[in-house]
Design an enzyme around this catalytic site. Structure first.
Site, PDB file in Angstrom:
ATOM      1  N   HIS A 156       0.824  -1.222   0.000  1.00 50.76           N
ATOM      2  CA  HIS A 156       0.000   0.000   0.000  1.00 50.76           C
ATOM      3  C   HIS A 156       0.857   1.270   0.000  1.00 50.76           C
ATOM      4  CE1 HIS A 156      -3.499  -2.542   1.020  1.00 50.76           C
ATOM      5  NE2 HIS A 156      -2.655  -3.150   1.852  1.00 50.76           N
ATOM      6  N   SER A 277      14.676  20.299 -17.276  1.00 53.90           N
ATOM      7  CA  SER A 277      13.519  21.182 -17.414  1.00 53.90           C
ATOM      8  C   SER A 277      13.920  22.409 -18.220  1.00 53.90           C
ATOM      9  CB  SER A 277      13.034  21.610 -16.021  1.00 53.90           C
ATOM     10  OG  SER A 277      12.162  22.722 -16.114  1.00 53.90           O
ATOM     11  N   LYS A 283      16.535  20.431 -12.269  1.00 58.07           N
ATOM     12  CA  LYS A 283      15.748  19.211 -12.449  1.00 58.07           C
ATOM     13  C   LYS A 283      16.513  18.099 -13.151  1.00 58.07           C
ATOM     14  CE  LYS A 283      12.034  18.567 -11.613  1.00 58.07           C
ATOM     15  NZ  LYS A 283      10.829  18.903 -12.394  1.00 58.07           N
ATOM     16  N   GLU A 290       9.221   7.331 -17.503  1.00 63.78           N
ATOM     17  CA  GLU A 290       7.867   7.830 -17.709  1.00 63.78           C
ATOM     18  C   GLU A 290       7.360   7.469 -19.101  1.00 63.78           C
ATOM     19  OE1 GLU A 290       8.240  11.958 -16.853  1.00 63.78           O
ATOM     20  OE2 GLU A 290       8.413  11.658 -14.688  1.00 63.78           O
TER      21      GLU A 290
END
Length: 457
Positions: A156, A277, A283, A290
């Protein structure tokens, strides 16, 4: 040149229909398989007495010249070309003359195209298997090199129990292991030749379909020609397997994305597989993972799209089935890209073992406390309830379980002075010395099992 089927028509085909009907932008990918199938079919026609040995030889040589034109990008397409089959047949006739017109005797594009797809998919399965071996090999290597690294295990997305990092990475390897087994089973069940089914009724020229299957590397032949030309189940199943692999890669990608955040900081994705970025200079984005996660959705779209097409088609071949190839090619290409990228991520992944160790906390040993009571004779349900009271008491004091004193513990349950040995993360992990567990010996067995499996895969 007129269309291959144009004899019964008195007017030209509508230009919009011509564009819609032309599948060359997609099925030209099958040029080699189409040529291989045609060469084998020519040999069978020779065996059946339809072609002379000289005619068969001329067709064989002509088809190899057509293959050369495709490979060297010399092939010239015409407006009358509808698909890769018509291009190959047209060029064959242009190269060797009218004898090329005999090649299609008893054969339909209905059994021709599905044969081409099966030949292509044999190669596709082999490529996916190779890429899976490379990906699993990278996972096994990580597990091998980090077999002493401890980390929090999660359910979880909440800290649950201490585990080995190797156990975590091998859990993803075993997911791909299941996909490997699916591919092995798929290869056996799809190894059936449809060629010789004609348009739907079969072949009337007494060809030896079993010999034809041998020529093309199949072990079995289809038993019903109507079913054979309309069957796309093998494509649906193949894309389903691609989906399962894609889902497993997506879940691995999600775990690594989380573990690469500053909040976890368990792993670091190399610059090679990270991006930045356009606004924020600091970043390091895990775009590689992804994209893998996103591509799994596109692979699923291929599956759902094809299933929606075939669900309403009547028996045998219908033109809707022409669209199957774009789905299978897209799914295959997306998955191959995903496997290549995620294998690269794994091979360059940096493991932050200190951070993983520092994230272990004594509350993750609550189950071990319950097992301590069980080993001293307390029923597990009672032990579970008792340790729950211990956890609640520690929360009221805002302290860790291991910092509770013996007086407080003994008031709640049958805890003795030796309970302190429970608060040892290594001991906690090593107690799970069962097949599939997270102990060192169990992990070694998992690694050896997977290594042996890949040797024979």
């Amino acid at each position: 040149m007129s269309k291959l089927w144009g004899g019964r028509f008195n007017s030209t085909t509508n230009s919009d229909l011509n564009k819609l009907n032309c599948s060359l932008p997609v099925d030209s990918r099958l040029f080699a398989e189409d040529i291989d199938g045609s060469k084998a079919y020519a040999k069978i026609l020779k065996e059946a007495g339809v072609l002379t040995p000289t005619e068969c030889n001329d067709i064989q040589k002509g088809l190899e010249l057509v293959r050369y034109e495709w490979i060297e990008k010399l092939i010239k397409l015409q407006d009358t070309d509808e698909d890769v089959h018509t291009v190959n047949e047209r060029r064959l006739i242009e190269i060797i003359g009218n004898v090329g017109e005999k090649l299609h005797t008893g054969r339909s594009r209905n059994d021709q195209v599905i044969t081409d797809m099966k030949l292509w998919m044999k190669k596709a399965v082999s490529e996916i298997k190779l890429n899976l071996k490379l990906c699993m090999g990278a996972q096994i290597e990580i597990a091998d090199l980090n077999d002493e690294v401890l980390m929090p295990g999660y359910t979880h997305l909440q800290r649950a129990q201490p585990i080995k990092f190797s156990h975590f990475i091998l859990s993803h390897a075993f997911a791909l292991h299941e996909d490997c087994l699916r591919l092995v089973d798929y290869e056996k069940r799809s190894d059936i030749l449809p060629l010789g089914s004609g348009a739907l009724a079969g072949n009337p020229f007494n060809i030896d379909r079993n010999l034809l299957a041998t020529y093309l590397g199949f072990t079995k032949i289809t038993q019903n020609s109507m079913h054979a030309v309309g069957d796309r189940d093998f494509i649906v199943e193949f894309i389903f397997i691609l989906n399962m692999i894609g889902i497993h890669l997506s879940r691995l990608a999600e775990d690594l994305i989380l573990y690469a955040t500053k909040e976890f900081n368990f792993v670091r994705i190399s610059d090679e597989y990270s991006t930045g970025s356009s606004l924020m200079p600091q970043k390091r984005n895990p775009d590689s993972l992804e994209l893998v996660r996103g591509l799994s959705g596109k692979i699923f779209a291929s599956l759902s799209g094809l299933m929606m097409i075939i669900k309403g088609t009547p028996s045998t071949y219908n033109k809707d089935l022409q669209m199957d190839k774009s789905f299978v090619f897209d799914g295959f290409d997306y998955l191959k890209s995903s496997l290549n990228v995620i294998t690269g991520v794994l091979k360059t992944l940096k493991i932050n073992k200190e951070c993983m160790l520092n994230c272990l906390s004594s509350d993750m040993l609550a189950t071990d406390l319950a097992y301590y009571l069980v080993r001293n004779g307390t029923p597990f349900r009672t032990a579970h309830h008792t340790v729950g009271q211990v956890v609640a008491y520690a929360e009221t004091l805002n302290t860790d379980l291991e910092k509770l004193n013996m007086e407080d513990l003994s008031k709640i349950g049958d805890f003795r002075s030796d309970v302190r040995k429970v608060f040892d993360y290594n001991a906690s992990v090593e107690q799970y010395d069962v097949v599939g567990g997270t102990s060192s010996s169990s992990i070694r067995k998992q690694i050896e099992y997977l290594k042996e499996f890949l040797k024979n895969f």
